[in-house]
Design an enzyme around this catalytic site. Sequence first.
Site, PDB file in Angstrom:
ATOM      1  N   ASP A  21       0.847  -1.195   0.000  1.00 12.52           N
ATOM      2  CA  ASP A  21       0.000   0.000   0.000  1.00 12.52           C
ATOM      3  C   ASP A  21       0.885   1.249   0.000  1.00 12.52           C
ATOM      4  OD1 ASP A  21      -3.082   0.794   1.396  1.00 12.52           O
ATOM      5  OD2 ASP A  21      -1.487   2.269   1.299  1.00 12.52           O
ATOM      6  N   ASP A 116      -4.197   2.299  -4.914  1.00 18.39           N
ATOM      7  CA  ASP A 116      -2.817   2.278  -4.406  1.00 18.39           C
ATOM      8  C   ASP A 116      -2.541   1.094  -3.496  1.00 18.39           C
ATOM      9  OD1 ASP A 116      -4.224   2.970  -2.101  1.00 18.39           O
ATOM     10  OD2 ASP A 116      -2.574   4.195  -1.365  1.00 18.39           O
ATOM     11  N   GLU A 117      -3.323   0.043  -3.661  1.00 15.37           N
ATOM     12  CA  GLU A 117      -3.242  -1.056  -2.716  1.00 15.37           C
ATOM     13  C   GLU A 117      -3.446  -2.372  -3.449  1.00 15.37           C
ATOM     14  OE1 GLU A 117      -6.460  -0.712  -0.005  1.00 15.37           O
ATOM     15  OE2 GLU A 117      -5.996  -2.604   0.992  1.00 15.37           O
TER      16      GLU A 117
HETATM   17  N1  DCP Z   1      -8.881   8.542  -1.136  1.00 14.87           N
HETATM   18  C1  DCP Z   1      -9.964   9.376  -1.424  1.00 14.87           C
HETATM   19  N2  DCP Z   1     -11.017   9.450  -0.562  1.00 14.87           N
HETATM   20  C2  DCP Z   1     -11.036   8.722   0.584  1.00 14.87           C
HETATM   21  C3  DCP Z   1      -9.962   7.851   0.884  1.00 14.87           C
HETATM   22  C4  DCP Z   1      -8.893   7.791  -0.001  1.00 14.87           C
HETATM   23  O1  DCP Z   1      -9.943  10.052  -2.460  1.00 14.87           O
HETATM   24  N3  DCP Z   1     -12.076   8.822   1.438  1.00 14.87           N
HETATM   25  C5  DCP Z   1      -7.733   8.508  -2.056  1.00 14.87           C
HETATM   26  C6  DCP Z   1      -6.630   9.408  -1.561  1.00 14.87           C
HETATM   27  C7  DCP Z   1      -5.595   8.487  -1.034  1.00 14.87           C
HETATM   28  C8  DCP Z   1      -5.799   7.232  -1.859  1.00 14.87           C
HETATM   29  O2  DCP Z   1      -7.187   7.206  -2.168  1.00 14.87           O
HETATM   30  O3  DCP Z   1      -4.292   9.037  -1.200  1.00 14.87           O
HETATM   31  C9  DCP Z   1      -5.418   5.979  -1.118  1.00 14.87           C
HETATM   32  O4  DCP Z   1      -6.192   5.820   0.046  1.00 14.87           O
HETATM   33  P1  DCP Z   1      -5.598   5.225   1.385  1.00 14.87           P
HETATM   34  O5  DCP Z   1      -6.748   4.916   2.278  1.00 14.87           O
HETATM   35  O6  DCP Z   1      -4.637   4.123   1.058  1.00 14.87           O
HETATM   36  O7  DCP Z   1      -4.837   6.452   2.075  1.00 14.87           O
HETATM   37  P2  DCP Z   1      -3.412   7.075   1.793  1.00 14.87           P
HETATM   38  O8  DCP Z   1      -2.629   6.320   0.766  1.00 14.87           O
HETATM   39  O9  DCP Z   1      -3.576   8.515   1.472  1.00 14.87           O
HETATM   40  O10 DCP Z   1      -2.695   6.977   3.214  1.00 14.87           O
HETATM   41  P3  DCP Z   1      -2.112   5.698   3.956  1.00 14.87           P
HETATM   42  O11 DCP Z   1      -0.644   5.933   4.079  1.00 14.87           O
HETATM   43  O12 DCP Z   1      -2.795   5.694   5.277  1.00 14.87           O
HETATM   44  O13 DCP Z   1      -2.423   4.496   3.127  1.00 14.87           O
HETATM   45 CA    CA Z   2      -2.386   4.098   0.849  1.00  8.84          CA
END
Ligand code: DCP
Ligand code: CA
Length: 418
Positions: A21, A116-117
């Site tokens: 991720d 991203d996962e």
């Molecule tokens: N995303 C979004 N709306 C949300 C959750 C996420 O648009 N409610 C988008 C933005 C994030 C991406 O999806 O960058 C990936 O979500 P993640 O939950 O994996 O969160 P992040 O990658 O930002 O942070 P982490 O390091 O906690 O995975």
């Molecule tokens: Ca992420």
Amino acid sequence: MRLPGAQFSSCQKRRYIVHIDLDAFFASVEVLLNPSLKGKPLVVGGLPHERGVAATCSYEARKYGVHSGMPLRECYKLCPEAIFVRGNYHLYQSFSEKFFQILHDYTPDVEEASLDEAYLEFTRCGQLYSSFTEVAKDIKCRVEREVGLSVSVGAASNKILAKLATRRAKPGGFFELQPGEEEEFLRELDISAIPGIGPKAQVMLRLLNVHKIADLWRLPLATLRSLFGVMGDELYLLSRGIDYRPLQTRGKSESFSRETTFLQDVWDRDLLLAHLAYLSDRLALTLRQEKFYAQVIEVKARYSDFKTVSKRRFLSMPVQEMNRIYRVAEELFLELWDKSRLTLRLVGVKGSRLVEERHLSLFEFYQEKDERLSQALDRVRERYGFTAVLTGREKMLGEVYEEDKGRGFILKTASLTR
Ligand code: DCP
Ligand code: CA
């Protein structure tokens, strides 16, 4: 208390699953492209006084309590010194594609769980690698080097444990859960770590004084069933680190959807239909790229008070053409749209019950022209960009949104579901 049920996980053939991720994905891309943002609190999703919520934020911003899904104004209140950017979905998508391309080099068993996962399974790759641990570490290095973003990696014997291992590894680490360590690993984790225990379920469980995963082990299966229905069985197993779920690899996608929140709430019928047409067009493109036909089309609408309604239709002939999807989507939308209610903040279109082929029935034979039209459309767009050919309805969006160099309109929140 001993972890009940752990004994039967050991009779299974041991799987090797890697969960991977990207850290603070959208924010990390912004930092990569603009290194002056490095080390600063950053919120992606809109400007401080705009409506809408944060898509994500940098780890520096999280220290202030800011998180994804939080209204932008609230983010600003918590952290006024943060830098706010609107973000660019097409850009993130191109990073996502690069990320998945690397993963597919290592095993045919890849589940693209979100933008991203991913989960990778190596159980079938026994002959190929001498050490799965080394492969997992190698993937991490390659993603960091070639995509340029920080990534966290977890490895374990099933999906839930691998995902929780990644959570432990964040940000930027690698964590491999060894056989026999499951009980200690799970015991102290908060119940919110288990996918499927959403905010409502958490409230209910906390009232029963269940906060940690070990507290969940005390609840008999019958109690979980009465609280969560059929999901109760799954929670019983997942909380014990038992998870037989196979990977949902590409061919097994269950649905594709495209949806968007508007810049401002919309009431105008033509503008709503313009969005619906554009989303149908993007959905059709995805279906054709992935070589699927959808047998069910569903339309979703959310009013400004967040009330969400949807309507679906089962089609006798599966579809992947824009005009066919739109025809159904428009009908469904007009049936569910209650003009007397508030303005709308979101619309979406989904195709599900995916099939790989269809047989044109005799009566629909003449409709083959739709198929040829779509193929011609794809060829033109490949050369000149998505917005080179738009229907009259879709063109209206040109007055509202900017274009991303012919690749499409820059909507407020593009769909994250595949
Ligand atoms: N995303 C979004 N709306 C949300 C959750 C996420 O648009 N409610 C988008 C933005 C994030 C991406 O999806 O960058 C990936 O979500 P993640 O939950 O994996 O969160 P992040 O990658 O930002 O942070 P982490 O390091 O906690 O995975
Ligand atoms: Ca992420």
